[in-house]
Design an enzyme around this catalytic site. Structure first.
Site, PDB file in Angstrom:
ATOM      1  N   CYS A  11     -83.906 -39.816  63.988  1.00  0.00           N
ATOM      2  CA  CYS A  11     -84.219 -39.139  65.242  1.00  0.00           C
ATOM      3  C   CYS A  11     -84.342 -40.130  66.408  1.00  0.00           C
ATOM      4  CB  CYS A  11     -85.458 -38.267  65.053  1.00  0.00           C
ATOM      5  SG  CYS A  11     -85.495 -36.909  66.215  1.00  0.00           S
TER       6      CYS A  11
ATOM      7  N   HIS B 162     -85.145 -35.327  60.134  1.00  0.00           N
ATOM      8  CA  HIS B 162     -86.323 -36.041  59.606  1.00  0.00           C
ATOM      9  C   HIS B 162     -86.439 -35.890  58.091  1.00  0.00           C
ATOM     10  CE1 HIS B 162     -88.481 -37.141  63.344  1.00  0.00           C
ATOM     11  NE2 HIS B 162     -87.827 -36.106  63.841  1.00  0.00           N
TER      12      HIS B 162
ATOM     13  N   GLU C 168     -88.032 -37.612  56.099  1.00  0.00           N
ATOM     14  CA  GLU C 168     -89.384 -37.984  55.638  1.00  0.00           C
ATOM     15  C   GLU C 168     -90.350 -36.799  55.697  1.00  0.00           C
ATOM     16  OE1 GLU C 168     -88.220 -38.472  58.569  1.00  0.00           O
ATOM     17  OE2 GLU C 168     -89.803 -38.534  60.088  1.00  0.00           O
TER      18      GLU C 168
END
Ligand code: GLN
Length: 180
Positions: free
Chosen positions: A67, A163, A165
């Site tokens: 990002c 994302h 994560e």
């Protein structure tokens, strides 16, 4: 940042949060997290990390930007702040908040080359508008205006507009870690 660290630890990697330039020494690679790219850019400058990381990128240091991290690695930023800089380590042109500012967050399955489908969490994500012919496109997403890359690799430099994560799926991190 925290989520990246726990995902990396889950893969058996020893991970540290880099806040000072000296901490970059001895690392095998770096995950460049999301956030607000202008704020991160300012912190990179005030911490003295910017020139050290720029040198390391020149020498082929592996970095994975997600990002805002992708924005900071890109070669050009569209709709950025007029004074916004980037490391130009990844030959892609990104549009800040390119998926929209208002209804800016969405989740969609993303088909990754060699991995299968992963959950794509997009939060005010940058859109890759153009990319070099030598950039490997590992995943694309069509948000109604045709396919745009959302996960790319240029040698040791990786970038992802979503994302990974923020999910329970660690396969993208594993791919990066296994490349180190
Ligand atoms: N829109 C943010 C920026 O331009 C990036 C968003 C993110 O990292 N989730 O800096």
């Amino acid at each position: 940042m925290r989520e990246h660290i726990s995902m990396l630890e889950g893969l058996g990697v020893e991970a540290v949060a880099v806040r000072r330039a000296e901490q970059l020494e001895g690392l095998d690679g770096l995950v460049f997290p999301g956030g607000e790219s202008t704020t991160i850019a300012r912190l990179l400058t005030t911490s003295g990390i910017r020139p050290v990381l720029a040198d390391k990128l020149d020498q082929g240091f592996p970095v994975f930007g997600t990002c805002a991290g992708l924005i900071l690695l890109s070669s050009a930023i569209l709709d950025g702040r007029s004074d916004q800089w980037s490391f130009a380590a990844l030959p892609v042109e990104v549009r800040r908040n390119g998926y929209g500012r208002q209804i800016a967050s969405f989740e969609t399955p993303v088909e990754v080359e060699g991995l299968g489908t992963v959950p794509g969490v997009f939060i005010r994500a940058p859109k890759i508008e153009t990319w070099g012919s030598d950039v490997t496109v590992l995943a694309v997403h069509d948000h109604g205006d045709g396919d745009h890359p959302v996960f790319v690799r240029y040698g040791p430099v990786w970038g992802c507009s979503f994302h990974p994560e923020l999910t329970n799926d660690d396969r993208i991190h594993r791919l990066f870690v296994e490349s180190l």
